[in-house]
Design a protein around this motif. Sequence first.
Motif, PDB file in Angstrom:
ATOM      1  N   ASP A  47       0.840  -1.201   0.000  1.00  0.00           N
ATOM      2  CA  ASP A  47       0.000   0.000   0.000  1.00  0.00           C
ATOM      3  C   ASP A  47       0.877   1.254   0.000  1.00  0.00           C
ATOM      4  OD1 ASP A  47      -2.139   1.831   0.324  1.00  0.00           O
ATOM      5  OD2 ASP A  47      -1.826   1.793   2.491  1.00  0.00           O
ATOM      6  N   ARG A  48       1.900   1.260   0.835  1.00  0.00           N
ATOM      7  CA  ARG A  48       2.769   2.446   0.891  1.00  0.00           C
ATOM      8  C   ARG A  48       3.483   2.679  -0.433  1.00  0.00           C
ATOM      9  NH1 ARG A  48       6.353   0.898   5.435  1.00  0.00           N
ATOM     10  NH2 ARG A  48       7.782   2.419   4.586  1.00  0.00           N
ATOM     11  N   LEU A  49       3.958   1.594  -1.040  1.00  0.00           N
ATOM     12  CA  LEU A  49       4.659   1.735  -2.321  1.00  0.00           C
ATOM     13  C   LEU A  49       3.711   2.246  -3.417  1.00  0.00           C
ATOM     14  CD1 LEU A  49       7.123  -1.162  -3.211  1.00  0.00           C
ATOM     15  CD2 LEU A  49       7.423   1.279  -3.554  1.00  0.00           C
ATOM     16  N   CYS A  50       2.549   1.606  -3.502  1.00  0.00           N
ATOM     17  CA  CYS A  50       1.567   2.015  -4.524  1.00  0.00           C
ATOM     18  C   CYS A  50       1.186   3.473  -4.311  1.00  0.00           C
ATOM     19  CB  CYS A  50       0.308   1.153  -4.452  1.00  0.00           C
ATOM     20  SG  CYS A  50       0.567  -0.527  -4.983  1.00  0.00           S
ATOM     21  N   SER A  51       0.991   3.850  -3.062  1.00  0.00           N
ATOM     22  CA  SER A  51       0.553   5.213  -2.774  1.00  0.00           C
ATOM     23  C   SER A  51       1.643   6.222  -3.140  1.00  0.00           C
ATOM     24  CB  SER A  51       0.149   5.337  -1.307  1.00  0.00           C
ATOM     25  OG  SER A  51      -0.921   4.446  -1.050  1.00  0.00           O
ATOM     26  N   ALA A  52       2.912   5.803  -3.016  1.00  0.00           N
ATOM     27  CA  ALA A  52       4.008   6.691  -3.441  1.00  0.00           C
ATOM     28  C   ALA A  52       3.916   6.935  -4.951  1.00  0.00           C
ATOM     29  CB  ALA A  52       5.351   6.075  -3.076  1.00  0.00           C
ATOM     30  N   PHE A  53       3.572   5.890  -5.703  1.00  0.00           N
ATOM     31  CA  PHE A  53       3.414   6.055  -7.151  1.00  0.00           C
ATOM     32  C   PHE A  53       2.224   6.963  -7.468  1.00  0.00           C
ATOM     33  CE2 PHE A  53       6.357   2.545  -7.526  1.00  0.00           C
ATOM     34  CZ  PHE A  53       7.005   2.811  -8.722  1.00  0.00           C
ATOM     35  N   ARG A  80      -7.705  -0.280   0.821  1.00  0.00           N
ATOM     36  CA  ARG A  80      -6.762   0.825   1.053  1.00  0.00           C
ATOM     37  C   ARG A  80      -6.564   1.634  -0.236  1.00  0.00           C
ATOM     38  NH1 ARG A  80      -5.384   3.350   5.231  1.00  0.00           N
ATOM     39  NH2 ARG A  80      -3.237   3.686   4.545  1.00  0.00           N
ATOM     40  N   LEU A  81      -6.355   0.941  -1.339  1.00  0.00           N
ATOM     41  CA  LEU A  81      -6.101   1.666  -2.594  1.00  0.00           C
ATOM     42  C   LEU A  81      -7.369   2.374  -3.077  1.00  0.00           C
ATOM     43  CD1 LEU A  81      -3.761  -0.894  -4.378  1.00  0.00           C
ATOM     44  CD2 LEU A  81      -3.120   1.222  -3.200  1.00  0.00           C
ATOM     45  N   GLY A  82      -8.512   1.846  -2.652  1.00  0.00           N
ATOM     46  CA  GLY A  82      -9.783   2.464  -3.024  1.00  0.00           C
ATOM     47  C   GLY A  82      -9.877   3.912  -2.562  1.00  0.00           C
ATOM     48  N   ARG A  83      -9.124   4.246  -1.517  1.00  0.00           N
ATOM     49  CA  ARG A  83      -9.214   5.633  -1.029  1.00  0.00           C
ATOM     50  C   ARG A  83      -8.697   6.618  -2.072  1.00  0.00           C
ATOM     51  NH1 ARG A  83      -4.340   3.853   0.921  1.00  0.00           N
ATOM     52  NH2 ARG A  83      -2.673   5.311   1.470  1.00  0.00           N
ATOM     53  N   HIS A  84      -7.785   6.181  -2.955  1.00  0.00           N
ATOM     54  CA  HIS A  84      -7.289   7.078  -3.997  1.00  0.00           C
ATOM     55  C   HIS A  84      -8.321   7.297  -5.104  1.00  0.00           C
ATOM     56  CE1 HIS A  84      -3.468   6.991  -2.036  1.00  0.00           C
ATOM     57  NE2 HIS A  84      -3.271   5.715  -2.275  1.00  0.00           N
ATOM     58  N   LYS A 110     -16.611  -4.484  -6.468  1.00  0.00           N
ATOM     59  CA  LYS A 110     -17.482  -3.457  -7.055  1.00  0.00           C
ATOM     60  C   LYS A 110     -17.739  -2.337  -6.031  1.00  0.00           C
ATOM     61  CE  LYS A 110     -20.621  -1.659  -9.808  1.00  0.00           C
ATOM     62  NZ  LYS A 110     -20.338  -1.011 -11.070  1.00  0.00           N
ATOM     63  N   ALA A 111     -17.992  -2.737  -4.798  1.00  0.00           N
ATOM     64  CA  ALA A 111     -18.298  -1.744  -3.761  1.00  0.00           C
ATOM     65  C   ALA A 111     -17.105  -0.809  -3.514  1.00  0.00           C
ATOM     66  CB  ALA A 111     -18.696  -2.455  -2.467  1.00  0.00           C
ATOM     67  N   ILE A 112     -15.886  -1.343  -3.683  1.00  0.00           N
ATOM     68  CA  ILE A 112     -14.686  -0.537  -3.454  1.00  0.00           C
ATOM     69  C   ILE A 112     -14.467   0.475  -4.577  1.00  0.00           C
ATOM     70  CG2 ILE A 112     -12.143  -0.741  -3.423  1.00  0.00           C
ATOM     71  CD1 ILE A 112     -12.619  -3.376  -1.821  1.00  0.00           C
ATOM     72  N   GLY A 113     -15.057   0.196  -5.735  1.00  0.00           N
ATOM     73  CA  GLY A 113     -14.897   1.145  -6.843  1.00  0.00           C
ATOM     74  C   GLY A 113     -14.238   0.549  -8.072  1.00  0.00           C
ATOM     75  N   VAL A 114     -13.973  -0.767  -8.036  1.00  0.00           N
ATOM     76  CA  VAL A 114     -13.459  -1.439  -9.224  1.00  0.00           C
ATOM     77  C   VAL A 114     -14.604  -1.507 -10.238  1.00  0.00           C
ATOM     78  CG1 VAL A 114     -12.572  -3.639 -10.111  1.00  0.00           C
ATOM     79  CG2 VAL A 114     -11.788  -2.769  -7.890  1.00  0.00           C
ATOM     80  N   LYS A 115     -14.327  -1.128 -11.472  1.00  0.00           N
ATOM     81  CA  LYS A 115     -15.395  -1.118 -12.475  1.00  0.00           C
ATOM     82  C   LYS A 115     -15.258  -2.252 -13.479  1.00  0.00           C
ATOM     83  CE  LYS A 115     -16.788   3.682 -12.422  1.00  0.00           C
ATOM     84  NZ  LYS A 115     -15.791   4.346 -11.544  1.00  0.00           N
ATOM     85  N   ARG A 116     -14.004  -2.449 -13.912  1.00  0.00           N
ATOM     86  CA  ARG A 116     -13.771  -3.461 -14.952  1.00  0.00           C
ATOM     87  C   ARG A 116     -12.719  -4.432 -14.448  1.00  0.00           C
ATOM     88  NH1 ARG A 116     -11.671  -0.060 -19.949  1.00  0.00           N
ATOM     89  NH2 ARG A 116     -10.039   0.411 -18.435  1.00  0.00           N
ATOM     90  N   ILE A 117     -12.862  -5.680 -14.810  1.00  0.00           N
ATOM     91  CA  ILE A 117     -11.843  -6.665 -14.435  1.00  0.00           C
ATOM     92  C   ILE A 117     -11.470  -7.501 -15.655  1.00  0.00           C
ATOM     93  CG2 ILE A 117     -12.646  -6.824 -12.038  1.00  0.00           C
ATOM     94  CD1 ILE A 117     -14.003  -9.462 -12.768  1.00  0.00           C
ATOM     95  N   ASN A 118     -10.254  -8.028 -15.651  1.00  0.00           N
ATOM     96  CA  ASN A 118      -9.824  -8.970 -16.679  1.00  0.00           C
ATOM     97  C   ASN A 118      -9.827 -10.367 -16.087  1.00  0.00           C
ATOM     98  OD1 ASN A 118      -9.344  -6.733 -18.220  1.00  0.00           O
ATOM     99  ND2 ASN A 118      -7.141  -7.038 -18.410  1.00  0.00           N
ATOM    100  N   VAL A 119     -10.471 -11.270 -16.774  1.00  0.00           N
ATOM    101  CA  VAL A 119     -10.494 -12.659 -16.313  1.00  0.00           C
ATOM    102  C   VAL A 119      -9.879 -13.528 -17.408  1.00  0.00           C
ATOM    103  CG1 VAL A 119     -11.924 -14.571 -15.500  1.00  0.00           C
ATOM    104  CG2 VAL A 119     -12.580 -12.203 -14.968  1.00  0.00           C
TER     105      VAL A 119
END
Length: 328
Positions: A47-53, A80-84, A110-119
């Motif tokens: 989370d910290r690394l991603c948030s730095a990016f 956690r990333l959903g907050r961005h 979906k609830a977190i805010g993911v809209k599209r996924i690759n399967v």
Amino acid sequence: MIDPFGREVSYLRVSVTDRCDFRCVYCMSEDMTFLPKDEVLSLEELDRLCSAFVAKGVRKIRLTGGEPLVRRNIMWLFRRLGRHLDSGAMDELTVTTNGTQLHRYAQELKAIGVKRINVSLDTLDPEVFQRLTRWGRIDKVLDGLAAAKRAGLEVKINAVALKDVNEHEFDRMLTWCGEEGFDLTLIETMPLGDIGGDRVEQYLPLSVVRGDLEKRWTLEDLDYQTGGPARYTRVAETGKRLGFITPMTHNFCESCNRVRLTCRGILYMCLGQDDDADLRRALRANDEGVLSAAIDEAIGRKPKGHDFVISRRDNRPAVSRHMSVTGG
Ligand code: SAM
Ligand code: SF4
């Protein structure tokens, strides 16, 4: 973040684990040695690394693997990333998955805010599926896809095109995707990592596949770009998109906007090159300035492109690490 060739880096792919519940024949060998657990960054560190990016301008993050959804407590990282997304710092959070855990997580994603996924699903034939994944059951993936649909997630199916294995199924898959409301992307095999087999035997150029499909389907070229290397068409008969990822026959590097982070905190500036940057050390310095400088230094080394070749003369992998390390 702008690289030496003027490309803006706004897309981060993160392999959150190198482990997987499948052993797809083009991706892994049967007896893989995975990283010892203490080599892998904690979710909090990821989370910290991603948030730095994100702080440096990344607008899109894709979690991948290995199989991202088998990592324990992975939804914590999504949350956690959903907050961005909530703050507007990021446009998109998404995932590439083999689908086996989607029945558990689709709703929450979906609830977190993911809209599209690759399967990833290379075949609709249960026996071929089992052989390709070495032991997987297609039912579980189809259940996961149904859950994703119910949750309102947009789905793109990724299928690796494999000679003699699924090359006669693409008509059926196009029809099925049309019925289900899924987009489909076909992928050429890339020479990544030892798989205990012969890649020349697997390789199927998508130029040939497209030529064949066009005898029966109307494929209209689209400008649509997802920030990825796929070229998209619209299938007039179904209304859904069909994409082609052709690293071997089409050089997509000039528009590359991405870098890839492994679960050990190693950053790869190119999928097809070995050059990397160890961000774990910078992260563990616990100094934002040190991490930020390390990221800048790495982006300053992003190469112009890759030079994958699959040939009979040289059948070694172009880079030694598996796709499951760097993430698809
Ligand atoms: N486990 C997840 C999945 O299968 O979707 C995410 C990781 S997987 C490495 C990401 C994507 O890479 C999948 O669509 C997979 O088919 C693709 N892939 C794996 N090895 C590949 C290879 N050697 N060449 C091309 N695509 C590959
Ligand atoms: Fe696992 Fe995905 Fe690789 Fe298949 S392609 S072995 S599901 S990481």
